[in-house]
Design a protein around this motif. Structure first.
Motif, PDB file in Angstrom:
ATOM      1  N   ALA A 154     -40.272 -16.735  34.151  1.00 25.77           N
ATOM      2  CA  ALA A 154     -40.270 -15.436  33.475  1.00 25.77           C
ATOM      3  C   ALA A 154     -40.023 -14.312  34.476  1.00 25.77           C
ATOM      4  CB  ALA A 154     -41.593 -15.214  32.746  1.00 25.77           C
ATOM      5  N   LYS A 155     -40.648 -14.422  35.648  1.00 28.02           N
ATOM      6  CA  LYS A 155     -40.458 -13.397  36.692  1.00 28.02           C
ATOM      7  C   LYS A 155     -39.006 -13.381  37.172  1.00 28.02           C
ATOM      8  CE  LYS A 155     -45.223 -13.688  38.365  1.00 28.02           C
ATOM      9  NZ  LYS A 155     -46.101 -14.124  39.474  1.00 28.02           N
ATOM     10  N   ALA A 156     -38.396 -14.568  37.272  1.00 28.42           N
ATOM     11  CA  ALA A 156     -36.998 -14.646  37.702  1.00 28.42           C
ATOM     12  C   ALA A 156     -36.083 -13.971  36.681  1.00 28.42           C
ATOM     13  CB  ALA A 156     -36.593 -16.107  37.899  1.00 28.42           C
ATOM     14  N   LEU A 157     -36.367 -14.179  35.411  1.00 27.50           N
ATOM     15  CA  LEU A 157     -35.577 -13.528  34.364  1.00 27.50           C
ATOM     16  C   LEU A 157     -35.729 -12.012  34.433  1.00 27.50           C
ATOM     17  CD1 LEU A 157     -36.276 -15.912  31.344  1.00 27.50           C
ATOM     18  CD2 LEU A 157     -34.068 -15.518  32.439  1.00 27.50           C
ATOM     19  N   ARG A 158     -36.940 -11.576  34.701  1.00 25.23           N
ATOM     20  CA  ARG A 158     -37.146 -10.130  34.851  1.00 25.23           C
ATOM     21  C   ARG A 158     -36.341  -9.581  36.021  1.00 25.23           C
ATOM     22  NH1 ARG A 158     -42.726  -7.003  36.547  1.00 25.23           N
ATOM     23  NH2 ARG A 158     -42.016  -4.900  36.052  1.00 25.23           N
ATOM     24  N   GLY A 159     -36.259 -10.368  37.093  1.00 26.32           N
ATOM     25  CA  GLY A 159     -35.452  -9.958  38.247  1.00 26.32           C
ATOM     26  C   GLY A 159     -33.981  -9.829  37.878  1.00 26.32           C
ATOM     27  N   GLN A 160     -33.478 -10.763  37.066  1.00 29.37           N
ATOM     28  CA  GLN A 160     -32.088 -10.686  36.612  1.00 29.37           C
ATOM     29  C   GLN A 160     -31.866  -9.439  35.757  1.00 29.37           C
ATOM     30  OE1 GLN A 160     -30.725 -14.318  34.704  1.00 29.37           O
ATOM     31  NE2 GLN A 160     -31.953 -15.568  36.103  1.00 29.37           N
ATOM     32  N   ALA A 161     -32.823  -9.160  34.890  1.00 29.43           N
ATOM     33  CA  ALA A 161     -32.720  -7.967  34.043  1.00 29.43           C
ATOM     34  C   ALA A 161     -32.691  -6.707  34.898  1.00 29.43           C
ATOM     35  CB  ALA A 161     -33.892  -7.919  33.065  1.00 29.43           C
TER      36      ALA A 161
END
Length: 293
Positions: free
Chosen positions: A67-74
């Protein structure tokens, strides 16, 4: 022979036409955003909140590494959107903001409602459960008062107990659905039994004091119904103002009734209580909930 040579050409044209149509259809699926600079700035602000300060963002920051990685992509897409905005390329800025939004929502869905969301669901459940219990007690009291037992009472109790079992098992959403069914049923039953005037007029009281006590209980029950019947309704400002006026008048009349009873004038107290209850009925009806009376 010429006809045979034309068939491949027609086939090629047909494929091209079909491909163009599919591309056009796909393009039309994409959301269209305003290219106005202020509109894009507003989107930048909204996406910034979504990624960095929203309740969903807080849950993601405490969630899984995925989830944190996805937030980083966003966040990366958001930074690109800012660059495009500064260079006056609103179209590409919108595209990057859209990507940032979709990815951030994916991250939020991954972590679920989280502890904050679960606590809210539990608190909402307890509030409605308390309201249900109060309505159920009112239903039972009115049923005794009118000597007209409600055939739905047993079913309502069973539904409430089933909801409690689901909540205790951690199935709070399923419990809420079950509770809503019981809540709507008990509201309908209270409204039916509080049909009031015809039956009330047929009652015979031993004294004015006894009738005053009866009307006092009826008035208090209606005040309780205001909260229980209207607490979940979406009422506009104009309607709320009218409801407040009716209730203010009901409270004024109730005070006059109390004063009359203190002076021993129960006949006047009864009249004022009846008038007060009528104002409450008007308030409830003005809010869009019909109750007899």
């Amino acid at each position: 022979m010429q006809c045979l040579r034309l068939k491949p050409l027609l086939l090629i044209l047909l494929v091209q036409l079909l491909t163009t149509s599919l591309v056009y259809a796909e393009e039309n699926k994409k959301p269209r955003f305003s290219l106005d600079r202020e509109a894009v700035q507003s989107r930048l602000n909204n996406v910034d909140r979504l990624i960095n300060t929203s309740s969903g963002a807080r849950r993601v920051s405490e969630g899984s590494e995925q989830a944190k990685a996805l937030r980083g992509q966003a966040a990366n897409h958001f930074q690109k959107a800012q660059l495009y905005y500064r260079s006056d390329n609103m179209e590409l800025a919108n595209e990057e903001l859209q990507q940032a939004t979709l990815i951030m929502f994916q991250a939020i869905r991954l972590v679920g409602t989280g502890e904050v969301g679960e606590n809210k669901l539990k608190n909402d459940y307890q509030k409605k459960r308390s309201s249900l219990q109060a309505l159920l007690e009112a239903l039972q009291r009115v049923a005794v008062e009118k000597q007209t037992p409600s055939p739905e009472t047993g079913k309502i109790i069973e539904q409430a107990e089933a909801a409690d079992r689901l909540a205790a098992a951690g199935k709070i959403k399923e419990a809420q659905i079950q509770l809503d069914i019981a809540y709507e049923t008990v509201k309908q039953e209270v409204e039916k039994l509080r049909s009031g005037d015809t039956l009330i007029r047929s009652l015979v009281f031993a004294s004015n004091e006894e009738e005053y006590a009866y009307e006092l209980d009826r008035n208090e029950t209606h005040f309780m119904l205001v909260k229980l019947l209207l607490e979940d309704r979406d009422i506009n400002a104009g309607t709320q103002s009218a409801v407040d006026e009716y209730l203010a008048e009901a409270r004024r009349l109730r005070k006059l009734a109390d004063k009359a009873s203190e002076d021993g004038d129960f006949e006047e107290g009864i009249k004022k209580l009846e008038d007060s209850t009528k104002q409450i009925v008007r308030a409830i009806r003005r809010a869009g909930v019909y109750i007899p009376g």
